[in-house]
Write a protein that holds these residues in place. Structure first.
Motif, PDB file in Angstrom:
ATOM      1  N   ASP A  49      -6.430  25.850  -3.818  1.00  0.00           N
ATOM      2  CA  ASP A  49      -7.519  25.322  -4.627  1.00  0.00           C
ATOM      3  C   ASP A  49      -8.610  26.385  -4.733  1.00  0.00           C
ATOM      4  N   LYS A  50      -9.529  26.194  -5.656  1.00  0.00           N
ATOM      5  CA  LYS A  50     -10.530  27.216  -5.968  1.00  0.00           C
ATOM      6  C   LYS A  50     -11.382  27.575  -4.751  1.00  0.00           C
ATOM      7  N   ASP A  51     -11.814  26.592  -3.981  1.00  0.00           N
ATOM      8  CA  ASP A  51     -12.652  26.864  -2.808  1.00  0.00           C
ATOM      9  C   ASP A  51     -11.898  27.694  -1.773  1.00  0.00           C
ATOM     10  N   GLU A  52     -10.654  27.348  -1.537  1.00  0.00           N
ATOM     11  CA  GLU A  52      -9.835  28.087  -0.573  1.00  0.00           C
ATOM     12  C   GLU A  52      -9.644  29.531  -1.046  1.00  0.00           C
ATOM     13  N   ARG A  53      -9.376  29.708  -2.339  1.00  0.00           N
ATOM     14  CA  ARG A  53      -9.184  31.042  -2.905  1.00  0.00           C
ATOM     15  C   ARG A  53     -10.470  31.860  -2.821  1.00  0.00           C
TER      16      ARG A  53
END
Length: 89
Positions: free
Chosen positions: A60-64
């Motif tokens: 997901d965007k936050d993890e990336r």
């Protein structure tokens, strides 16, 4: 159903056949995936980069974003001693 020592043989056979069928489907899908990678390679694309893109898109965007921030931080930390040594020389 036929019970053998308290085990429903027909049910076990059904489960085993379903798993075997799924394994055959997975094998076919993996062959298809391999063909697509070969197609990409044949068109001159770098497969390592494509695989990296696929891996990143699974996040997901936050993890990336967190991963990229840490990567930048670590690379900066590694570069700092070299920069200081260059200035000292």
């Amino acid at each position: 159903m036929t019970d053998v020592v308290g085990i429903a043989g027909d049910r076990i056979r059904s489960i085993v056949k379903r798993i075997e069928h799924i394994e055959e489907e997975i094998k076919a899908l993996n062959e298809g995936k391999k063909e697509v990678f070969q197609e990409a390679k044949g068109e001159g694309f770098d497969l390592k980069v494509i695989k990296e893109i696929i891996r990143l898109r699974k996040q997901d965007k936050d993890e990336r974003d967190e991963h990229e921030s840490l990567l930048d931080l670590y690379l900066s930390a590694m570069a700092s001693p070299e920069t200081e040594r260059s200035k000292a020389a």
